[in-house]
Design a protein around this motif. Structure first.
Motif, PDB file in Angstrom:
ATOM      1  N   LEU A   1       0.853  -1.183   0.000  1.00 34.64           N
ATOM      2  CA  LEU A   1       0.000   0.000   0.000  1.00 34.64           C
ATOM      3  C   LEU A   1       0.885   1.227   0.000  1.00 34.64           C
ATOM      4  N   VAL A   2       0.661   2.141  -0.930  1.00 37.93           N
ATOM      5  CA  VAL A   2       1.479   3.340  -1.068  1.00 37.93           C
ATOM      6  C   VAL A   2       0.622   4.579  -0.833  1.00 37.93           C
ATOM      7  N   GLN A   3       1.104   5.478   0.001  1.00 31.83           N
ATOM      8  CA  GLN A   3       0.471   6.789   0.139  1.00 31.83           C
ATOM      9  C   GLN A   3       1.008   7.670  -0.984  1.00 31.83           C
ATOM     10  N   VAL A   4       0.163   7.972  -1.941  1.00 30.84           N
ATOM     11  CA  VAL A   4       0.587   8.690  -3.146  1.00 30.84           C
ATOM     12  C   VAL A   4       0.855  10.158  -2.860  1.00 30.84           C
ATOM     13  N   THR A   5      -0.036  10.807  -2.119  1.00 29.93           N
ATOM     14  CA  THR A   5       0.113  12.237  -1.834  1.00 29.93           C
ATOM     15  C   THR A   5       0.568  12.441  -0.396  1.00 29.93           C
ATOM     16  N   ARG A   6       1.213  13.579  -0.159  1.00 29.86           N
ATOM     17  CA  ARG A   6       1.649  13.976   1.185  1.00 29.86           C
ATOM     18  C   ARG A   6       1.118  15.370   1.506  1.00 29.86           C
ATOM     19  N   ASN A   7      -0.126  15.637   1.166  1.00 30.37           N
ATOM     20  CA  ASN A   7      -0.691  16.969   1.351  1.00 30.37           C
ATOM     21  C   ASN A   7      -0.763  17.344   2.830  1.00 30.37           C
ATOM     22  N   SER A   8      -0.500  18.619   3.110  1.00 30.97           N
ATOM     23  CA  SER A   8      -0.696  19.134   4.462  1.00 30.97           C
ATOM     24  C   SER A   8      -1.946  19.996   4.551  1.00 30.97           C
ATOM     25  N   VAL A   9      -2.493  20.395   3.391  1.00 29.99           N
ATOM     26  CA  VAL A   9      -3.732  21.179   3.330  1.00 29.99           C
ATOM     27  C   VAL A   9      -4.542  20.721   2.128  1.00 29.99           C
ATOM     28  N   GLY A  10      -5.804  21.098   2.115  1.00 27.24           N
ATOM     29  CA  GLY A  10      -6.646  20.861   0.946  1.00 27.24           C
ATOM     30  C   GLY A  10      -7.280  19.484   0.926  1.00 27.24           C
ATOM     31  N   ASP A  11      -7.884  19.187  -0.204  1.00 31.15           N
ATOM     32  CA  ASP A  11      -8.623  17.940  -0.386  1.00 31.15           C
ATOM     33  C   ASP A  11      -8.116  17.239  -1.639  1.00 31.15           C
ATOM     34  N   VAL A  12      -8.495  15.973  -1.797  1.00 28.36           N
ATOM     35  CA  VAL A  12      -8.263  15.228  -3.039  1.00 28.36           C
ATOM     36  C   VAL A  12      -9.585  14.622  -3.468  1.00 28.36           C
ATOM     37  N   GLU A  13      -9.738  14.422  -4.779  1.00 26.67           N
ATOM     38  CA  GLU A  13     -10.985  13.889  -5.319  1.00 26.67           C
ATOM     39  C   GLU A  13     -10.704  12.843  -6.385  1.00 26.67           C
ATOM     40  N   GLY A  14     -11.546  11.825  -6.421  1.00 27.27           N
ATOM     41  CA  GLY A  14     -11.652  10.895  -7.524  1.00 27.27           C
ATOM     42  C   GLY A  14     -10.390  10.249  -8.024  1.00 27.27           C
TER      43      GLY A  14
ATOM     44  N   LEU B   1       1.932  -7.492  -6.214  1.00 23.15           N
ATOM     45  CA  LEU B   1       3.156  -7.562  -7.008  1.00 23.15           C
ATOM     46  C   LEU B   1       3.728  -8.968  -7.031  1.00 23.15           C
ATOM     47  N   LYS B   2       4.484  -9.242  -8.059  1.00 22.79           N
ATOM     48  CA  LYS B   2       5.199 -10.511  -8.160  1.00 22.79           C
ATOM     49  C   LYS B   2       6.410 -10.507  -7.231  1.00 22.79           C
ATOM     50  N   PRO B   3       6.761 -11.652  -6.647  1.00 22.01           N
ATOM     51  CA  PRO B   3       7.983 -11.708  -5.837  1.00 22.01           C
ATOM     52  C   PRO B   3       9.194 -11.232  -6.640  1.00 22.01           C
ATOM     53  N   GLY B   4      10.047 -10.475  -6.006  1.00 18.64           N
ATOM     54  CA  GLY B   4      11.222  -9.948  -6.678  1.00 18.64           C
ATOM     55  C   GLY B   4      11.016  -8.596  -7.306  1.00 18.64           C
ATOM     56  N   ASP B   5       9.791  -8.087  -7.296  1.00 16.35           N
ATOM     57  CA  ASP B   5       9.549  -6.756  -7.835  1.00 16.35           C
ATOM     58  C   ASP B   5      10.319  -5.726  -6.999  1.00 16.35           C
ATOM     59  N   PRO B   6      11.060  -4.820  -7.641  1.00 16.58           N
ATOM     60  CA  PRO B   6      11.832  -3.825  -6.886  1.00 16.58           C
ATOM     61  C   PRO B   6      10.985  -2.988  -5.940  1.00 16.58           C
ATOM     62  N   ALA B   7       9.699  -2.810  -6.269  1.00 24.17           N
ATOM     63  CA  ALA B   7       8.834  -2.013  -5.397  1.00 24.17           C
ATOM     64  C   ALA B   7       8.675  -2.647  -4.024  1.00 24.17           C
ATOM     65  N   LEU B   8       8.818  -3.974  -3.936  1.00 21.90           N
ATOM     66  CA  LEU B   8       8.746  -4.652  -2.645  1.00 21.90           C
ATOM     67  C   LEU B   8       9.983  -4.351  -1.809  1.00 21.90           C
ATOM     68  N   THR B   9      11.129  -4.410  -2.436  1.00 26.55           N
ATOM     69  CA  THR B   9      12.390  -4.133  -1.734  1.00 26.55           C
ATOM     70  C   THR B   9      12.452  -2.693  -1.260  1.00 26.55           C
ATOM     71  N   ASN B  10      11.908  -1.793  -2.055  1.00 27.75           N
ATOM     72  CA  ASN B  10      11.982  -0.367  -1.746  1.00 27.75           C
ATOM     73  C   ASN B  10      10.818   0.131  -0.908  1.00 27.75           C
ATOM     74  N   CYS B  11       9.979  -0.762  -0.419  1.00 25.92           N
ATOM     75  CA  CYS B  11       8.785  -0.367   0.335  1.00 25.92           C
ATOM     76  C   CYS B  11       9.162  -0.136   1.802  1.00 25.92           C
ATOM     77  N   ARG B  12       9.179   1.134   2.210  1.00 26.32           N
ATOM     78  CA  ARG B  12       9.548   1.500   3.576  1.00 26.32           C
ATOM     79  C   ARG B  12       8.468   2.383   4.193  1.00 26.32           C
ATOM     80  N   ILE B  13       8.158   2.123   5.450  1.00 26.38           N
ATOM     81  CA  ILE B  13       7.104   2.881   6.134  1.00 26.38           C
ATOM     82  C   ILE B  13       7.425   4.367   6.134  1.00 26.38           C
ATOM     83  N   GLU B  14       8.672   4.731   6.413  1.00 24.57           N
ATOM     84  CA  GLU B  14       9.036   6.145   6.490  1.00 24.57           C
ATOM     85  C   GLU B  14       8.917   6.852   5.142  1.00 24.57           C
ATOM     86  N   GLU B  15       8.829   6.090   4.061  1.00 26.62           N
ATOM     87  CA  GLU B  15       8.645   6.677   2.733  1.00 26.62           C
ATOM     88  C   GLU B  15       7.221   6.506   2.234  1.00 26.62           C
ATOM     89  N   GLY B  16       6.321   6.135   3.143  1.00 25.72           N
ATOM     90  CA  GLY B  16       4.906   6.074   2.797  1.00 25.72           C
ATOM     91  C   GLY B  16       4.464   4.790   2.142  1.00 25.72           C
TER      92      GLY B  16
END
Length: 469
Positions: A34-47, A430-445
């Motif tokens: 699960l990835v947090q795409v935005t890091r907004n501090s104000v405002g809203d997001v839609e759709g 994701l498939k095992p071995g996908d780089p996105a799994l290795t690079n998935c860190r809580i501090e980076e969302g």
């Protein structure tokens, strides 16, 4: 209540059900993140909307500081998130206007890849929108060019576009008199809100015909127009929409759902005559390679199957086959804003229900918060979020159902949204071995099973009773 199932004991812990049995991730060969795409501090997001076939882009709208502190435009603009490299691009610069209601990015096609949006800005120098009217635009992924589709005067509002899988057509609703199809009998001099289909007939989207699919008197509304085909070559054939006008003179009341068939010009009612209620928020399946469908899912507070349903439940209709299936039956809460996968096998929706239990009788969503769920087939259901005191909704689904984008005010990746600002999130398998799994860190969302954010849970949708007698 389920503390032993969580590796992170937090009120806003994520419960992701990725599998149908414990330990089956490796068997299926895919792992959730699960990835947090935005890091907004104000405002809203839609759709937020994920592209169907490739799940490589997420489109969304925001008036917040998407591009970093101090970047908030103070009005809505359209943004594009690239799943591959995590980059966010602001697509529109609306000046004193605004841009909103952006669609998913269409799939690969001879005509290219596009997304549609509404804007009051002057984005297309070849056509112009100096009067600042809400117009429908296409944006070309390859060139970055905006193509203005509608060109209407003050008082006309064009809304809610939907682009087909391969950008051969798009739909929208409008109170304008826009029909220029010589084979269509409809027009709109009374300014009622009607459903429109724009189909590309030339080499580029600048060459097309607009057909008015609905026809109601002044003061009536047809809206939430969607389009999808039986197979790829027929993807502009079926246009579905909701309307508060009895389009076929069947004596219906409330808001009903209709399908307009381009090849015949005919209308079909896909909700049930005589049941009343509101049948709203339709979504249509992708152009299946297996020629299944198309399927339209929607929510209805009418008892369409005569089994005592009340409140909003989700139904799935198969176009051209008069098949209508009820897919939820909840004793508490409602099921809303459904979306459907290619072939109709998966349905995602938002709900505050407390009516779903595990196979061991353990209750899901005991506090009745609004959460994201994903349903496979008739009864197997996954709870995607499990939170308290915040909201999750506006879910979209890729064609294979392995990616979901949604809006949430929750701190889903612990510590990354402590102020509860609305954010865009993307769930992927994701498939095992996908780089996105290795690079998935809580501090980076990013949350994964490996870094302790996920635990799997399975629920069973309550059995849907048959019609009495």
């Amino acid at each position: 209540m389920r503390k032993e199932r969580f590796l992170v004991a937090a009120m806003t812990a994520i419960i992701i059900l990725f599998v149908f049995a414990e330990g089956a991730h490796s068997k299926r060969g895919s792992i959730p993140i699960l990835v947090q795409v935005t890091r907004n501090s104000v405002g809203d997001v839609e759709g937020p909307k994920v592209s169907l076939a490739l799940a490589d882009y997420v489109t969304f709208v925001s008036d917040g500081d998407v591009m970093g502190p101090g970047s908030s435009p103070g009005h809505r603009e359209v943004y594009l998130y690239s799943v591959g490299d995590g980059a966010i691009t602001r697509l529109t610069d609306s000046g004193s206007g605004e841009s909103y209601e952006a669609t998913k990015v269409s799939d690969d096609a001879v005509t290219g890849r596009y997304l549609a949006l509404v804007s009051t800005a002057d984005l297309d120098p070849l056509r112009g929108n100096a009067d600042g009217n809400p117009e429908i635009f296409l944006w070309d992924l390859a060139t970055g060019e905006f193509i203005q589709i509608t060109d209407t005067g003050p008082g006309v509002e064009n809304r809610r576009p939907w682009v087909s899988d391969q950008a051969k057509c798009l739909t929208f609703d409008s109170n304008g008199d826009l029909d220029d199809n010589p084979f269509s009998p409809n027009d709109n001099p009374d300014g009622s809100r009607e459903a429109f289909l724009f189909e590309v007939v030339g080499a580029t989207p600048r060459e097309g015909l607009t057909t008015q699919a609905s026809d109601g008197p002044a003061g009536t509304t047809s809206s939430n127009v969607i389009v999808g085909g039986y197979v790829f070559t027929f993807q502009c054939r079926s246009t579905a929409f909701q309307s508060d006008y009895d389009q076929l003179g069947l004596g219906t009341s409330g808001i009903q759902l209709y399908v307009y068939t381009k090849t015949s010009g005919g209308l079909e009612l896909i909700s049930v005559p005589g049941t009343g209620g509101d049948n709203v928020n339709p979504s249509i399946s992708a152009a299946s390679r297996f020629a299944r469908g198309p399927f339209v899912v929607f929510q209805s507070d009418a008892d369409l199957k005569g089994n005592g349903s009340s409140g909003f439940e989700i139904f799935r209709a198969r176009v051209f086959h008069t098949q209508l299936r009820q897919v939820t039956y909840l004793e508490t809460g409602v099921a809303e804003k459904p979306v459907v996968s290619d072939g109709g096998g998966w349905i995602a929706f938002e709900s505050d229900t407390q009516s779903i239990f595990t196979k061991d009788g353990e209750q899901l969503n005991g506090d009745g918060n609004r959460e994201i769920f994903r349903l496979k087939g008739r009864r197997l259901v996954q709870q995607i979020t499990n939170t308290t005191g915040c909201t999750n909704g506006e879910v979209s689904l890729s064609g294979d159902a392995r990616a979901l984008a949604f809006r949430s005010t929750c701190d889903l990746v612990p510590g990354n949204n402590p102020s509860g600002v609305p954010q865009v999130f993307l769930y992927r398998e994701l498939k095992p071995g996908d780089p996105a799994l290795t690079n998935c860190r809580i501090e980076e969302g990013c949350c994964s099973e490996e870094n302790g954010c996920f635990s799997s849970i399975l629920g069973k949708m309550p059995k849907i009773p048959r019609r009495p007698g």
